[in-house]
Design an enzyme around this catalytic site. Sequence first.
Site, short mmCIF file in Angstrom:
data_model
loop_
_atom_site.label_atom_id
_atom_site.label_comp_id
_atom_site.label_asym_id
_atom_site.label_seq_id
_atom_site.Cartn_x
_atom_site.Cartn_y
_atom_site.Cartn_z
N SER A 1 11.12 -12.19 -5.99
CA SER A 1 12.36 -11.73 -6.64
C SER A 1 13.59 -12.23 -5.89
O SER A 1 13.59 -12.37 -4.67
CB SER A 1 12.38 -10.20 -6.68
N GLY A 2 14.67 -12.46 -6.63
CA GLY A 2 15.94 -12.89 -6.05
C GLY A 2 16.83 -11.76 -5.60
O GLY A 2 18.00 -11.99 -5.26
N CYS B 1 0.84 -1.19 0.00
CA CYS B 1 0.00 0.00 0.00
C CYS B 1 0.88 1.25 0.00
O CYS B 1 2.09 1.17 -0.11
CB CYS B 1 -0.90 0.01 1.24
N GLY C 1 3.10 -3.06 3.45
CA GLY C 1 4.05 -4.16 3.47
C GLY C 1 3.38 -5.47 3.83
O GLY C 1 2.17 -5.63 3.70
N ASP D 1 -2.93 -9.00 8.23
CA ASP D 1 -1.74 -8.73 9.04
C ASP D 1 -1.78 -7.31 9.59
O ASP D 1 -1.13 -7.01 10.59
CB ASP D 1 -0.47 -8.99 8.23
N LEU E 1 -3.40 -1.76 -1.89
CA LEU E 1 -3.30 -2.86 -2.84
C LEU E 1 -3.62 -4.11 -2.04
O LEU E 1 -2.84 -4.55 -1.20
CB LEU E 1 -1.89 -2.94 -3.43
#
Length: 611
Positions: free
Chosen positions: A380-381, A2, A79, A103, A51
């Site tokens: 993602s790495g 967000c 987050g 959360d 989001l």
Amino acid sequence: MCGITGWVDFTRDVEQESHTIGAMTDTLALRGPDASGHWRHRHALLGHRRLAIIDVAGGVQPMSYRFTDGQEVALVYTGEVYNHNELRQSLSQAGHQFQTRSDTEVVLHAYLEWGEQCCEYLSGMFAFAVFDGRDGHFLLIRDRLGVKPLYYAPHGQGMLFGSEIKAILAHPGFTKTLDVVGLVDALSLARGTARTALRGISELPPGHRLSWRPQGQPKLSRYWQLRRRIHEDDLQTTVERTRELLDKALGEQLYADVPVCSLLSGGLDSTILTALAQHRTKVDHGTTVNSFSVDFVGQDEQFQSDEFRPERDQPYALAAAEFIGSRHQTILIDNRELVADLARESVYRANDSAATFGDVDTSLYLLFKAIREHSTVAISGEAADEVFGGYAWFRNDQALAAPQFPWLSRMQLLQADLVSPELNCYCDFAQYQDNCYHQALDRVEHLPGDSPQERRLREFSHLHLHHWLPILLDRKDRLSMAASLEVRVPYTDHELVEYVYNIPWSIKGKEGQEKWLLKQAYADYLPPAVLERRKSPYPTSANLAYEHFLRERSLHLLNDSSNSVFQIIDHGGLTGELRQPPGYFNSQLRRNNLETALALASWLSMYGLSM
């Protein structure tokens, strides 16, 4: 994921300033396209764009808890807290009651239970603000590694904050002024200060909280830092523990109520995560994970190998996807998309900064936009090279001996000799880099028994985690959120980082091998081609038409000698750059000077700034 923003002032009534918090919140619409909300108090305004990822129906923000006397504690949060289920159970046992599965509600009740120490219980990527109506306590907190951004600025007797600088700039009483030190910090890739390129706006550092109460002063404190500890595990236990920690991190980060995919470049780091994701997805749901890579139209004919970028990603990405069994899609980007003004300006707006990696940023933004049509979350790495010492300069004696930030040997946004004398009068560019480097070394802890080589490699690791990784995380966050895509980064799990940081380099890079430890932990998940592949960074366009575009735009800029960018970039230096022969700029390392000059000019104009 967000966007959050707000305005707190203990000396005035801001409750009726709905137009102001509305304007600030609207700037973050791309970070949260699903919903918008505001919370009002006499001394605080909080704004949120959402989001929706977890508990789509229940996780509405701002979220508040009302006591029986009518007082409220309100939270805006962005987050993911990956241990929220465990914390919910612990808090429930302590008497807390929950109305949602989100959360967000766990973070709110964690504050109610533990106060500003609540962040020490949270595991994940997060940035949030709390206003406690009982006593006026205002609190800003950012995650340990700085995956999620958060900025703040004093304003009169109050304070403004936001996930992005643009939210603060939307306050009608805030005046935009260039901060030369903050600008030099960004362009020099030093990351040596919390100041930004806008005067008065600071970044809340990773692992920090800012606490403010009425009649007091804002107090900035660190709640987490990397500490040097003795590593007691033997080699086999170390390999097993590393795998256990990464397995746990990836497992937690696959949790979502929306589609999750994986970024797959065909390199070691992303292949491991995609393989783990595929295994988990198949076992838990009987489905196949979606994976994505990026390439450029015509790249197979135009690519030229060099030491920095020895091979193309695409053949390895396809081979990895076939070996893993993921449902793979290559996002092909045409040169016309790369040079389009809309895409480039979208990147500048997303960054809120003139610091750019050129076509890397533009193509990454376009990749994220394409992925967002299929998924809301991507794995993602990012950070594996910083955690496990994957860069070539970790094994280069010349780089190890050089008294500078290691990445400057291969990557600079702007070379010192292209900086204008006017800017150097305010803040000497090269001297600033040097000062930041030596200050950073002073913060590294060593153990008495560390050898000179161990000490130097520990310094390299510390520098990367505190000065280079934040640059990459910020870029990934800004460009993904500009496409309304959440990107999760399992290699930043703080337990994994703490453990691997203290592993001796004789294990981490055994016999001088690149990421030996990570390869040992996951050899059974990798195709031989990936296991043996040399590291290659994110791809850039090899199309000569892109170089032609940069030359043409730079010449046009030089013809406007009164442009305020030449208070920062030396006009003669940029002129000299363009005397290089055709083909010279067909490499990211060589064209960054041009990219930075063009980005600076656009950014200064876009934000109405000059020195």
